[in-house]
Design an enzyme around this catalytic site. Sequence first.
Site, mmCIF file in Angstrom:
data_model
loop_
_atom_site.group_PDB
_atom_site.id
_atom_site.type_symbol
_atom_site.label_atom_id
_atom_site.label_comp_id
_atom_site.label_asym_id
_atom_site.label_seq_id
_atom_site.Cartn_x
_atom_site.Cartn_y
_atom_site.Cartn_z
ATOM 1 N N GLN A 144 0.813 -1.224 0.000
ATOM 2 C CA GLN A 144 0.000 0.000 0.000
ATOM 3 C C GLN A 144 0.849 1.280 0.000
ATOM 4 O O GLN A 144 0.504 2.253 0.680
ATOM 5 C CB GLN A 144 -0.945 0.019 1.197
ATOM 6 C CG GLN A 144 -2.118 -0.939 1.057
ATOM 7 C CD GLN A 144 -3.273 -0.571 1.959
ATOM 8 O OE1 GLN A 144 -3.086 -0.321 3.135
ATOM 9 N NE2 GLN A 144 -4.474 -0.517 1.398
ATOM 10 N N TYR A 147 -1.633 3.979 -1.134
ATOM 11 C CA TYR A 147 -2.707 4.257 -0.162
ATOM 12 C C TYR A 147 -2.137 4.870 1.127
ATOM 13 O O TYR A 147 -2.665 5.857 1.654
ATOM 14 C CB TYR A 147 -3.423 2.938 0.134
ATOM 15 C CG TYR A 147 -4.624 3.006 1.040
ATOM 16 C CD1 TYR A 147 -5.898 3.242 0.521
ATOM 17 C CD2 TYR A 147 -4.503 2.780 2.409
ATOM 18 C CE1 TYR A 147 -7.011 3.265 1.359
ATOM 19 C CE2 TYR A 147 -5.607 2.796 3.244
ATOM 20 C CZ TYR A 147 -6.862 3.038 2.712
ATOM 21 O OH TYR A 147 -7.962 3.055 3.543
HETATM 22 N N1 CAA Z 1 3.941 -8.626 5.057
HETATM 23 C C1 CAA Z 1 4.977 -9.269 4.537
HETATM 24 N N2 CAA Z 1 4.896 -10.021 3.428
HETATM 25 C C2 CAA Z 1 3.704 -10.101 2.825
HETATM 26 C C3 CAA Z 1 2.568 -9.431 3.320
HETATM 27 C C4 CAA Z 1 2.728 -8.685 4.482
HETATM 28 N N3 CAA Z 1 1.712 -8.030 5.031
HETATM 29 N N4 CAA Z 1 1.521 -9.692 2.502
HETATM 30 C C5 CAA Z 1 2.000 -10.496 1.525
HETATM 31 N N5 CAA Z 1 3.305 -10.739 1.733
HETATM 32 C C6 CAA Z 1 4.185 -11.582 0.937
HETATM 33 C C7 CAA Z 1 3.554 -12.922 0.630
HETATM 34 O O1 CAA Z 1 3.797 -13.831 1.690
HETATM 35 C C8 CAA Z 1 4.274 -13.311 -0.634
HETATM 36 O O2 CAA Z 1 5.564 -13.767 -0.323
HETATM 37 P P1 CAA Z 1 6.239 -14.966 -1.152
HETATM 38 O O3 CAA Z 1 6.388 -14.471 -2.548
HETATM 39 O O4 CAA Z 1 7.550 -15.202 -0.436
HETATM 40 O O5 CAA Z 1 5.289 -16.107 -1.030
HETATM 41 C C9 CAA Z 1 4.398 -11.973 -1.311
HETATM 42 O O6 CAA Z 1 4.377 -10.969 -0.321
HETATM 43 C C10 CAA Z 1 3.177 -11.719 -2.164
HETATM 44 O O7 CAA Z 1 3.696 -11.585 -3.376
HETATM 45 P P2 CAA Z 1 2.707 -11.762 -4.616
HETATM 46 O O8 CAA Z 1 3.547 -11.506 -5.805
HETATM 47 O O9 CAA Z 1 1.954 -13.032 -4.536
HETATM 48 O O10 CAA Z 1 1.701 -10.562 -4.349
HETATM 49 P P3 CAA Z 1 0.496 -10.147 -5.207
HETATM 50 O O11 CAA Z 1 0.966 -9.342 -6.351
HETATM 51 O O12 CAA Z 1 -0.375 -11.313 -5.495
HETATM 52 O O13 CAA Z 1 -0.212 -9.181 -4.176
HETATM 53 C C11 CAA Z 1 -1.331 -8.586 -2.169
HETATM 54 C C12 CAA Z 1 -0.908 -9.707 -3.084
HETATM 55 C C13 CAA Z 1 -1.981 -7.448 -2.954
HETATM 56 C C14 CAA Z 1 -0.138 -8.055 -1.431
HETATM 57 C C15 CAA Z 1 -2.340 -9.228 -1.221
HETATM 58 O O14 CAA Z 1 -1.622 -10.098 -0.373
HETATM 59 C C16 CAA Z 1 -3.099 -8.236 -0.389
HETATM 60 O O15 CAA Z 1 -4.111 -7.725 -0.816
HETATM 61 N N6 CAA Z 1 -2.622 -7.992 0.834
HETATM 62 C C17 CAA Z 1 -3.355 -7.129 1.765
HETATM 63 C C18 CAA Z 1 -2.855 -5.707 1.727
HETATM 64 C C19 CAA Z 1 -3.639 -4.949 2.736
HETATM 65 O O16 CAA Z 1 -3.574 -5.214 3.917
HETATM 66 N N7 CAA Z 1 -4.405 -3.989 2.280
HETATM 67 C C20 CAA Z 1 -5.269 -3.252 3.147
HETATM 68 C C21 CAA Z 1 -6.603 -3.160 2.519
HETATM 69 S S1 CAA Z 1 -7.850 -2.601 3.639
HETATM 70 C C22 CAA Z 1 -7.619 -0.986 3.721
HETATM 71 O O17 CAA Z 1 -6.806 -0.409 3.083
HETATM 72 C C23 CAA Z 1 -8.520 -0.249 4.680
HETATM 73 C C24 CAA Z 1 -7.731 0.384 5.733
HETATM 74 O O18 CAA Z 1 -7.564 1.604 5.704
HETATM 75 C C25 CAA Z 1 -7.226 -0.404 6.861
#
Ligand code: CAA
Length: 240
Positions: A144, A147
Amino acid sequence: MARTALVTGGSRGIGAAISKALKAEGYNVAATYAGNDEAAAKFTAETGIATYKWNVADYEESAAGIAKVEAEIGPIDIVVANAGITRDAPFHKMTPEQWHQVIDTNLTGVFNTVHPVWPGMRERKFGRVIVISSINGQKGQFAQVNYAATKAGDLGIVKSLAQEGARAGITANAICPGYIATEMVMAIPEKVRDSIVAGIPAGRLGEPEEIARCVTFLASEDSGFINGSTISANGAQFFV
Ligand code: CAA
């Protein structure tokens, strides 16, 4: 006479709870939405709250929409800049388009929403600017960069506006919700969401109404000395 409140993104999620809570407090409420006509019509039918469609990322559209609300309902004394989107991606995959979409809606959208109502608030010597920021503007969040930058930017906006508005009876404050049970949070992959909830000492997501309560508190006449502050509502997930 009842004051008028404008809530951007006010027909769904946290915004809908805010609109309803302000109406319950006796304010005239106008809620904006960006695209979902069906949800907005349903919201108006259920709540009696007027909805207006415009894109907060567009200054001219925002100014025209605000002029319409003020002509139809009344001068806006309370503005809640709530509209926001996510385009999450790890930084190495984030596209310039994802960066700009989020900056334009979440950050420039706050400017576009507050700037047109500001002169009227200064003239009337009363105003409440409430910006819905996020825990992720305080702590950052994996995937993010866009964001989190906007939500941290919100805090700079309110701290600056607070200093400019104080003598004119205008307050500007931010609320930083933690993870709240809305469509936005439900869109996070389930496994990731479960690990987020595991890190919330309260052991649960927040409810939109818990954020709405912070808004009605800040909107009140009695909250005039609370200015430039940030209220965190995150179930003890993060402390500033
Ligand atoms: N911390 C550390 N590592 C993380 C992580 C985190 N929080 N989240 C994902 N990862 C890692 C995964 O374990 C994975 O690692 P590996 O490759 O070693 O397996 C890697 O990052 C993910 O890589 P990808 O290439 O698969 O990622 P992607 O392109 O498919 O993206 C993502 C996935 C978008 C990050 C998805 O995991 C996601 O949506 N995560 C949530 C993000 C989040 O919390 N957003 C908040 C939304 S709600 C909001 O915004 C409202 C608010 O104000 C609170």
